[in-house]
Design a protein around this motif. Structure first.
Motif, short mmCIF file in Angstrom:
data_model
loop_
_atom_site.label_atom_id
_atom_site.label_comp_id
_atom_site.label_asym_id
_atom_site.label_seq_id
_atom_site.Cartn_x
_atom_site.Cartn_y
_atom_site.Cartn_z
N LEU A 145 5.84 15.11 -35.95
CA LEU A 145 4.46 15.22 -35.27
C LEU A 145 3.50 14.27 -35.75
N LEU A 204 10.79 14.32 -31.39
CA LEU A 204 10.52 15.65 -32.16
C LEU A 204 11.41 16.83 -31.82
N ARG A 205 11.51 16.75 -30.32
CA ARG A 205 12.32 18.00 -29.73
C ARG A 205 13.80 17.87 -29.99
N PHE A 219 4.47 27.76 -39.74
CA PHE A 219 3.00 27.40 -39.77
C PHE A 219 1.96 28.35 -40.54
N LEU A 272 1.05 30.56 -35.31
CA LEU A 272 0.99 30.02 -33.95
C LEU A 272 1.90 30.59 -33.01
N PHE A 329 2.86 32.37 -29.58
CA PHE A 329 2.25 32.25 -28.31
C PHE A 329 1.75 33.28 -27.71
N HIS A 381 0.56 34.21 -25.02
CA HIS A 381 0.79 35.01 -23.63
C HIS A 381 2.19 35.54 -23.39
N PHE A 420 12.02 31.39 -27.33
CA PHE A 420 11.48 30.62 -26.54
C PHE A 420 12.21 28.92 -26.75
N GLY A 421 12.86 29.08 -28.18
CA GLY A 421 13.53 27.68 -28.14
C GLY A 421 14.79 27.95 -27.69
N ALA A 468 -1.87 22.87 -31.13
CA ALA A 468 -1.06 22.98 -32.15
C ALA A 468 0.18 23.90 -31.42
N TYR A 469 -0.31 24.72 -30.53
CA TYR A 469 0.87 25.48 -29.76
C TYR A 469 1.74 24.47 -28.91
N ASP A 503 2.55 21.47 -30.00
CA ASP A 503 3.33 20.95 -30.99
C ASP A 503 4.42 22.00 -31.30
N ALA A 504 4.10 23.30 -31.46
CA ALA A 504 4.94 24.01 -31.91
C ALA A 504 6.22 24.51 -30.67
N ALA A 505 5.88 24.37 -29.47
CA ALA A 505 6.50 24.29 -28.45
C ALA A 505 7.74 23.21 -28.46
N ARG A 506 7.24 21.75 -28.60
CA ARG A 506 7.98 20.63 -28.88
C ARG A 506 8.97 20.97 -29.90
N LEU A 507 8.49 21.39 -31.24
CA LEU A 507 9.46 21.61 -32.37
C LEU A 507 10.48 22.42 -31.93
N LEU A 508 10.25 23.67 -30.97
CA LEU A 508 11.44 24.32 -30.71
C LEU A 508 12.15 23.58 -29.31
N GLY A 509 12.21 22.44 -29.28
CA GLY A 509 13.15 21.66 -28.46
C GLY A 509 12.54 21.33 -27.00
N ARG A 510 11.26 21.87 -26.70
CA ARG A 510 10.83 21.66 -25.26
C ARG A 510 10.51 20.38 -24.86
N THR A 511 10.64 19.87 -23.61
CA THR A 511 10.19 18.77 -23.13
C THR A 511 8.80 18.65 -22.83
N SER A 558 5.36 25.98 -19.74
CA SER A 558 5.36 27.10 -20.33
C SER A 558 4.04 27.59 -21.26
N ILE A 559 3.31 26.50 -21.59
CA ILE A 559 2.28 26.83 -22.58
C ILE A 559 0.96 26.43 -22.02
N PRO A 600 -0.21 28.33 -18.72
CA PRO A 600 -0.40 29.71 -18.75
C PRO A 600 -1.73 29.91 -19.68
#
Lengths: 366, 220
Positions: A53, A79-80, A88, A92, A94, A96, A105-106, B115-116, B118-126, B133-134, B137
């Motif tokens: 990050l 990062l991904r 966290f 955090l 999501f 929705h 999600f991951g 931060a949401y 960032d959380a999605a990126r850390l979970l491997g999303r492009t 998706s974040i 929505p």
């Protein structure tokens, strides 16, 4: 599984702000390492540098056999692609997506069979099976953090990072989550780095403690070793911090009676304040005396009964964690005392605490 | 009666699509990044809201006309003539309605906690997946509100359209222009019918938005 080698090797040199430069070097096996230090010591920054990050000024990060970052060789894995899970402080989740969709999600790109199989594993491990259809806004703080843990765990990360995840929880939820984190780490056998400034959490959770002060790891070892070490003196003192309210405070009396939140009553030297006022209390771990069996007349004003939850010995020192109802106390004793009292998990003990050992602290000094 | 209305509907729909295509990246850029001249750009983009429609139309006419640098280039390079053509009405309506999309869209995107993402990126999303998706929505409510406002504004545009596309029956005469003509020609029945249809369409768009938002745009 590489058990005897450091699967995580970190070397960082990073200027956080003009007053704080991090020069940090450490390794981590598949164990729980607690990164401990005062607020503003740079703990959370280290986690952000590990995840990608934030980008370190210089240094290298190697996880198992992959170089995630190396400034000398211009390596900076996205990062991904780092496969690092992060829990966290403010969960955090999501807002929705329901719990099941948050957790998957991951792993949404996995085949449905594999995804459902993994979902089943992590919800079982994190104890969130019954929450799958729920909306995150309907969950309690503890439930939210357990879902966050399951979400971070689902993609099989190779390193799990926790950024003070229990900070906002009440004591019962706090210890339940710490137990859960420990169980998860044991089940997954991955290195876990847990950031906190609470001795309570550090001692309950840590296999190892890395003490961060002035931008460097100044001590690294078993929790009690580190917390009672020369390096920690002055910056960190092993002590119990409790929240309490004034239960009675007669102006003619020389003493004030406190009721610890979810804990016993304690008598302390008289201080100003009205009944019901909240106070924060600090009791040094070395100032509590442990006894087993009947205790005769005492000059000390407080006698508190509890059960030994854990004993950590190393060298001549030992650290005993005692649970009273919903509080955990840390007590520092010598190893020979543990042997002579026969202290093991489940032993009923009495803690003898002088009223003068109970210090009321101001917010700023914590 | 139906001709001008269909033309208005077509123009407003295309203008809204154009607004979203140009406006979404701009709103995202303004919400997420700091860069020199950001304040100036923000101001320029909402200028159509405060300029009189005829002034805005005049500027567009100067820019897009055969003598204007953009119009000249379009005609030379692509063989396109925008002014006094229905495509000119699309551009005019899009420019006039643009700020009504940009303002709520930017506000909604700024309201999404990074931060949401960032959380999605850390979970491997492009990056694209994070956006889909974040970010979208979570900003859904503002994006839809902005689109509907822009559509309603584009549907009723008069001054800017008149200046850029003219008032050619069957070619560039939108419902608003036809209402004006009907009133001038002392045909209150035709003016009333058109006004009713345009008003109902706008109300319907708002109603559909109100009905669909609580389910699709939940916020924390």
């Amino acid at each position: 599984m590489i058990d005897n080698e450091n699967c995580l090797r970190v070397h960082l040199d990073h200027v956080v702000h003009p007053g704080l430069r991090l020069t940090v070097e450490f390794g981590l096996k598949p164990e729980i390492g607690v990164l401990f230090g005062a607020s503003g010591a740079g703990k959370s920054t280290i986690l952000r540098l590990l995840t990608g990050l934030n980008r370190p000024d210089r240094g290298s990060i190697r996880l198992f056999s992959t170089d995630l970052f190396d400034s000398a060789r211009s390596i900076d894995v996205r990062l991904r692609d780092r496969r690092i899970g992060l829990i966290f402080q403010d969960d955090l989740l999501f807002p929705h997506l329901n719990v099941a969709k948050n957790i998957t999600f991951g792993i949404a790109g996995w085949t449905r069979t594999k995804m459902m199989e993994r979902l089943g594993e992590v919800v079982e491990l994190c104890g969130v099976n019954h929450l799958l259809d729920r909306d995150p806004s309907t969950l309690s703080g503890g439930e939210r953090q357990r879902v966050g843990l399951a979400r971070a765990l689902a993609p099989r990360p190779r390193l799990l990072l926790c950024d003070e995840p229990v900070g906002a929880l009440d004591l019962a939820a706090r210890f339940s989550l710490l137990d859960r984190i420990k169980r998860v780490q044991r089940a997954e056998s991955i290195p876990l780095l847990y950031v906190t400034h609470s001795t309570d959490e550090a001692m309950t959770l840590g296999d190892r403690l890395l003490l961060l002060a002035e931008g460097r790891i100044v001590a690294d070892g078993l929790p009690l070793d580190v917390l009672s070490s020369r390096e920690s003196t002055g910056s960190i003192k092993l002590r119990n911090l409790f929240e309490a309210v004034i239960e009675s405070n007669d102006p003619d009396d020389l003493e004030t009676t406190l009721r610890l939140v979810r804990g016993p009553r304690l008598i302390i030297p008289r201080r100003s304040g009205r009944v019901g006022d909240p106070v924060r209390l600090s009791i040094d771990a070395d100032e509590i005396v442990l006894a087993r069996g009947p205790v005769g007349e005492l000059s000390a004003r407080n006698l508190v009964e509890g059960t030994v939850e854990r004993v950590v010995t190393h060298g001549h020192q030992a650290e005993v964690l005692v649970r009273t109802d919903r509080l955990v106390w840390g007590i520092g004793v010598v190893k020979s005392a543990v042997d002579s009292l026969g202290l093991i998990e489940g032993t009923e003990v009495r803690m003898i605490i002088k009223s003068r050992s109970c210090r009321v602290i101001d917010e700023e000094s914590t | 009666m139906i001709g001008p209305f269909w033309l208005s509907l077509k123009i407003a729909s295309l203008a809204t699509i154009l607004i979203i295509l140009v406006g979404f990246p701009l709103a995202l850029g303004l919400a997420r990044f700091r860069f020199p001249g950001k304040g100036l750009l923000s101001g320029l983009l909402i200028l159509p809201l405060v300029l009189p429609p005829t002034v805005l139309g005049f500027v567009l006419l100067k820019l897009l006309g055969r003598q204007g640098w953009l119009g000249h280039w379009l005609e030379a390079a692509c063989g396109l003539t925008i002014v006094f053509h229905w495509s000119g009405a699309v551009v005019a309506a899009a420019v006039a309605a643009f700020p009504l999309f940009l303002l709520p869209a930017r506000g909604a995107l700024e309201g999404v906690n990074p931060a949401y993402e960032d959380a999605a990126r850390l979970l491997g999303r492009t990056e694209l997946s994070v956006l889909r998706s974040i970010t979208i929505p979570l900003a859904w409510r503002g994006l839809v509100a902005g689109s509907v406002l822009a559509f309603a504004r584009a549907l009723g545009d008069f001054g800017t359209t008149l200046m850029v596309a003219g008032n050619i029956p069957g070619l560039t005469q939108t419902a608003s222009l036809a209402i004006f003509d009907a009133v001038n020609a002392d045909d209150p029945a035709r003016a009333g019918q058109l006004a009713l249809v345009v008003a109902l369409t706008s109300v319907l768009a708002v109603a559909i938005t109100q009905w669909s938002l609580p389910r699709s745009g939940r916020r924390p």
